[in-house]
Design a protein around this motif. Structure first.
Motif, PDB file in Angstrom:
ATOM      1  N   GLN A  60     -27.157 -46.213  15.214  1.00  0.00           N
ATOM      2  CA  GLN A  60     -25.702 -46.351  15.322  1.00  0.00           C
ATOM      3  C   GLN A  60     -25.304 -47.752  15.774  1.00  0.00           C
ATOM      4  O   GLN A  60     -24.278 -48.280  15.354  1.00  0.00           O
ATOM      5  N   THR A  73     -33.409 -42.849  18.947  1.00  0.00           N
ATOM      6  CA  THR A  73     -33.439 -43.330  17.564  1.00  0.00           C
ATOM      7  C   THR A  73     -32.040 -43.317  16.951  1.00  0.00           C
ATOM      8  O   THR A  73     -31.633 -44.286  16.300  1.00  0.00           O
ATOM      9  N   GLU A  74     -31.304 -42.230  17.166  1.00  0.00           N
ATOM     10  CA  GLU A  74     -29.943 -42.147  16.632  1.00  0.00           C
ATOM     11  C   GLU A  74     -29.063 -43.233  17.232  1.00  0.00           C
ATOM     12  O   GLU A  74     -28.293 -43.885  16.517  1.00  0.00           O
ATOM     13  N   TRP A  75     -29.176 -43.447  18.540  1.00  0.00           N
ATOM     14  CA  TRP A  75     -28.378 -44.470  19.213  1.00  0.00           C
ATOM     15  C   TRP A  75     -28.712 -45.843  18.628  1.00  0.00           C
ATOM     16  O   TRP A  75     -27.816 -46.636  18.340  1.00  0.00           O
ATOM     17  N   VAL A 103     -27.076 -38.031  21.893  1.00  0.00           N
ATOM     18  CA  VAL A 103     -27.867 -38.507  20.758  1.00  0.00           C
ATOM     19  C   VAL A 103     -29.264 -38.874  21.235  1.00  0.00           C
ATOM     20  O   VAL A 103     -29.493 -39.094  22.422  1.00  0.00           O
ATOM     21  N   THR A 104     -30.187 -38.952  20.294  1.00  0.00           N
ATOM     22  CA  THR A 104     -31.533 -39.402  20.621  1.00  0.00           C
ATOM     23  C   THR A 104     -31.542 -40.930  20.691  1.00  0.00           C
ATOM     24  O   THR A 104     -30.603 -41.593  20.242  1.00  0.00           O
TER      25      THR A 104
END
Length: 66
Positions: free
Chosen positions: A27, A22-24, A19-20
């Motif tokens: 989440q 930002t995604e991390w 994941v990026t």
């Protein structure tokens, strides 16, 4: 602050999840800007959300009174 090695290890920990940053962050319930600040070495994570990011990235150990 953190060494370049510690920050690189934290970045790789996120990348290994596929994941990026930002995604991390999203989440985990963190603001992406806070995570980016920690990973760039601009934030020492002494309190608040930055501190929680450091705990999640294993850059710091959680203190018993927090």
């Amino acid at each position: 602050m953190f060494s370049d090695h510690q920050l690189l290890k934290a970045k790789n920990q996120i990348a290994n999840q596929g994941v990026t940053v930002t995604e991390w962050a999203m989440q985990m319930g963190f603001r992406p800007s806070t995570v980016h600040s920690v990973l760039a070495g601009r934030s020492a994570g002494r309190w608040g959300e930055a501190y929680q990011v450091c705990i999640a990235l294993e850059l710091k150990k959680q203190l018993p009174n927090r």
